[in-house]
Every structure is written in C-alpha cells, then in structure tokens.
Design an enzyme around this catalytic site. Structure first.
Site, PDB file in Angstrom:
ATOM      1  N   GLU A 112      -4.899   2.353  -4.064  1.00 18.69           N
ATOM      2  CA  GLU A 112      -3.528   2.203  -3.936  1.00 18.69           C
ATOM      3  C   GLU A 112      -2.837   1.053  -3.297  1.00 18.69           C
ATOM      4  O   GLU A 112      -1.730   0.864  -2.943  1.00 18.69           O
ATOM      5  CB  GLU A 112      -3.042   3.527  -3.016  1.00 18.69           C
ATOM      6  CG  GLU A 112      -3.380   3.259  -1.394  1.00 18.69           C
ATOM      7  CD  GLU A 112      -4.631   3.781  -1.020  1.00 18.69           C
ATOM      8  OE1 GLU A 112      -4.689   4.286   0.076  1.00 18.69           O
ATOM      9  OE2 GLU A 112      -5.572   3.811  -1.767  1.00 18.69           O
ATOM     10  N   ASP A 150      -2.517   9.565  -9.974  1.00 14.28           N
ATOM     11  CA  ASP A 150      -2.629   8.686 -11.142  1.00 14.28           C
ATOM     12  C   ASP A 150      -0.801   8.433 -11.611  1.00 14.28           C
ATOM     13  O   ASP A 150      -0.874   7.078 -11.698  1.00 14.28           O
ATOM     14  CB  ASP A 150      -3.355   9.038 -12.312  1.00 14.28           C
ATOM     15  CG  ASP A 150      -4.929   8.777 -11.956  1.00 14.28           C
ATOM     16  OD1 ASP A 150      -5.158   8.290 -11.103  1.00 14.28           O
ATOM     17  OD2 ASP A 150      -5.691   9.412 -12.868  1.00 14.28           O
ATOM     18  N   ASN A 200      -3.535  12.906  -3.273  1.00 13.39           N
ATOM     19  CA  ASN A 200      -4.507  13.181  -4.133  1.00 13.39           C
ATOM     20  C   ASN A 200      -4.966  14.668  -3.642  1.00 13.39           C
ATOM     21  O   ASN A 200      -5.537  15.613  -4.399  1.00 13.39           O
ATOM     22  CB  ASN A 200      -5.543  12.201  -4.111  1.00 13.39           C
ATOM     23  CG  ASN A 200      -5.357  11.017  -5.056  1.00 13.39           C
ATOM     24  OD1 ASN A 200      -4.602  11.308  -5.923  1.00 13.39           O
ATOM     25  ND2 ASN A 200      -5.982   9.963  -4.751  1.00 13.39           N
ATOM     26  N   ASP A 232       0.709  -1.195  -0.116  1.00 19.61           N
ATOM     27  CA  ASP A 232      -0.005   0.028   0.186  1.00 19.61           C
ATOM     28  C   ASP A 232       0.874   1.212   0.239  1.00 19.61           C
ATOM     29  O   ASP A 232       1.879   1.223   0.825  1.00 19.61           O
ATOM     30  CB  ASP A 232      -0.871   0.046   1.350  1.00 19.61           C
ATOM     31  CG  ASP A 232      -1.973   1.292   1.302  1.00 19.61           C
ATOM     32  OD1 ASP A 232      -3.014   0.658   0.590  1.00 19.61           O
ATOM     33  OD2 ASP A 232      -1.857   2.272   1.600  1.00 19.61           O
ATOM     34  N   HIS A 260      -5.494  14.543  -8.336  1.00 15.93           N
ATOM     35  CA  HIS A 260      -5.903  13.210  -8.949  1.00 15.93           C
ATOM     36  C   HIS A 260      -4.791  12.881  -9.920  1.00 15.93           C
ATOM     37  O   HIS A 260      -4.351  11.748 -10.273  1.00 15.93           O
ATOM     38  CB  HIS A 260      -7.256  12.659  -9.054  1.00 15.93           C
ATOM     39  CG  HIS A 260      -8.053  12.715  -7.893  1.00 15.93           C
ATOM     40  ND1 HIS A 260      -8.306  11.706  -7.266  1.00 15.93           N
ATOM     41  CD2 HIS A 260      -8.854  13.864  -7.604  1.00 15.93           C
ATOM     42  CE1 HIS A 260      -9.202  11.871  -6.212  1.00 15.93           C
ATOM     43  NE2 HIS A 260      -9.619  12.989  -6.186  1.00 15.93           N
TER      44      HIS A 260
END
Length: 311
Positions: free
Chosen positions: A228, A202, A193, A185, A198
């Site tokens: 994630e 990404d 974010n 993770d 965002h």
C-alpha cells in the site's frame, strides 16, 4: 534509355525453370520488395509490394520515382510532402557519406509501423525491403510496459520510479535546488484486507492510484513501490507548493469510496522530504520522507508531515 518497371522484368534473361523458381520466390515473399535506380525510379517490385502499400499496378507500371510513390502512400497517413522530401534527402545524404545499408521506420496514422531496410548496391541501385512490424512493436511496448509498470495499478513500478527520479535530479542540478519526495501510505490497509478481503484491497489500490495519477503533473513521477506504499517526486516545486500538493492528495483520497463497501473510510498518511541540491540519487530523501510518513502515522494518520516545513 528510359527505365521501365515490371514484375521481375530484370530477371527475364534467366529463362526457363530458374526464372520460374525465382519468380515464385519473389512473388511469395512476406515482405514488400522493390528495386530502384540511382535516380530512385522503380525498376523491379514484388506483388507483395503493391499489396503492402495498396498501390494500383498501373501507377507503378509507369515507373514513378520513389518520391512520387511515398507521397501517394504516406500523405494519406498524415505525412506531408516536406516530410517525404526530408526522408529522401536523409537517405541520399547517408549514401553520399558512404553508408550503404541502413534501417528506418515509418509510423502511419493507422497505427501501422513499417520497417524499411535499405541497401545501396555497387551497381548504383537501391534495394528496399518493407516489413510491417506493428505486432512486433506492440509486443515490445507491452514488454517495456511490463518492465516499468505496476501490473495492478498501472502506475510506474519501483524500477521506473528510480530511473525517472535520476533523470529529474539531473535536469534540476543546474538550479541548485532539491526536489520534493513524497512517501504515501494507505491507512489501515491491512485491516481492509482482513475485514473485506483482498479483492477489496486491490480495488482500493487501483482507486488510490487513479487519484494519485490525476493529482500530479505529466512531468512529475508517481509510483507504487509495493503493498500500500506509494511515492512521488515533484519537479521544480518549492516546499509550500509541495505541501499543498500533498494536502490535495490527502483530501482527495479521503473522499474515495468503494462502491461495494460504502461504509469503509479511506485515508492516507504522507511524509515529505527534499533531495539535496547536489544529490545523485533519491535514497536519502526517501528515507527521510519515510520517517516523516511514520511520524504522520504516530500523530493519528490522515495527515501530512514535512521535514523542516515553513508554511
């Protein structure tokens, strides 16, 4: 009597308008089409057949054997004479066993994929239709990739991860040893974010995915399960080696930088567990690995925790 080959010469008895209509139909077929005698000498072919294989008409007019034609058109595409002989032998075997219709595929070096539909008639002739299915096969592969691949990162998706892990469990069953399962993770991803948008999130996911893909072997599996969160199953790997792999991943992720966010610190927490030797799925191991993952988070993040590790 020696057989001869020509455009629809066998249709000549159908004179007049019927022959003209039939010839128009045959000449305008989208597929390559040819008829061969019992000994696989060509009897009849369409213009599209010549165009399809880029064959000189004078060569075909000499009524060559199918083996000769295949050697001409296929050996230029990386197929050997032995391959051609094997194809002919296999088709002959199928007919001798009573199979009168079958389909085969030829993958050319150019990337073209050719579907051959073969029918052996009661009169002892071979009727073969050749269809270029390159675009269809490409679309099928794209659909398959969409069904098994995470669209953003290009890693396997959850469905493909479970399917591949089951295969790995089956292959390892005889060794009576569990497989390492890694849950991974990205730390503080929500904050990335929130603070940078965002698009930055990404980009980070893609960057991490590339690192994970480069960190495992081709016969292992790594996937993005969602958000994630990533997971991996390692084949034929003992606990010490599994821990080293996880540490290598953790350190590699810690060196990553987003080009437009050079001050962003990136890290990953990893939990490791093992399937039981007789496990039929990885669900239990995933849960344990997830517990180890959150233990790593609780201990400060950017670390690896492994259940019952003895290093």
């Amino acid at each position: 009597m020696a057989s001869t080959s020509t455009h629809f010469s066998l249709l000549q008895p159908e004179t007049g308008e019927q022959a003209s209509i039939l010839q128009d139909a045959m000449e305008n077929m989208a597929h390559g089409f040819a008829v061969w005698d019992r000994d696989l000498n060509i009897l009849l072919y369409s213009r599209r057949f010549l165009e399809f294989w880029d064959i000189d008409e004078d060569f075909v007019a000499a009524h060559p054997n199918l083996r000769d034609i295949l050697r001409v058109v296929l050996m230029e595409n990386g197929v050997t004479a032995e391959d051609v002989d094997a194809v002919i032998a296999e088709r002959t075997r199928l007919v001798e066993e009573g199979q009168t219709e079958f389909t085969s595929f030829i993958n050319l070096a150019s990337g073209r994929v050719i579907e051959n539909f073969v029918r052996f008639t009661p009169a002892g002739r071979w009727v073969i239709t050749y269809t270029d299915i390159t675009e269809r096969r490409k679309a099928e592969l794209e659909l398959q990739a969409a069904a098994t691949t995470d669209a953003l990162t290009g890693l396997a998706n959850r469905s493909a991860f479970y399917e591949r892990s089951l295969q790995m469990l089956s292959l390892s069953a005889h060794k009576r040893r569990g497989l390492p399962v890694l849950m991974m993770d990205i730390d503080y991803f929500k904050q990335v974010n929130d603070d940078f948008g965002h698009d930055a999130g990404d980009k980070l996911l893609v960057l991490v995915a590339e690192t994970l893909g480069a960190s495992i072997r081709p016969y292992d599996i790594v996937a993005r399960l969602g958000g994630e969160e990533f997971a991996a199953v390692l084949s034929d790997t003992d606990p010490d080696a599994a821990y080293r792999v996880a540490e290598r991943i953790r350190k590699a992720v810690a060196t990553l930088q987003l080009s437009d966010q050079p001050d962003l610190r990136i890290s990953m927490s990893i939990g490791i567990a093992f399937t039981k030797a007789d496990a039929t799925d990885i669900d239990e191991a995933l849960k344990v690995a997830d517990t180890q993952l959150y233990l790593a988070k609780e201990k400060g993040r950017n670390r690896v925790e492994m259940v019952s590790k003895n290093r």
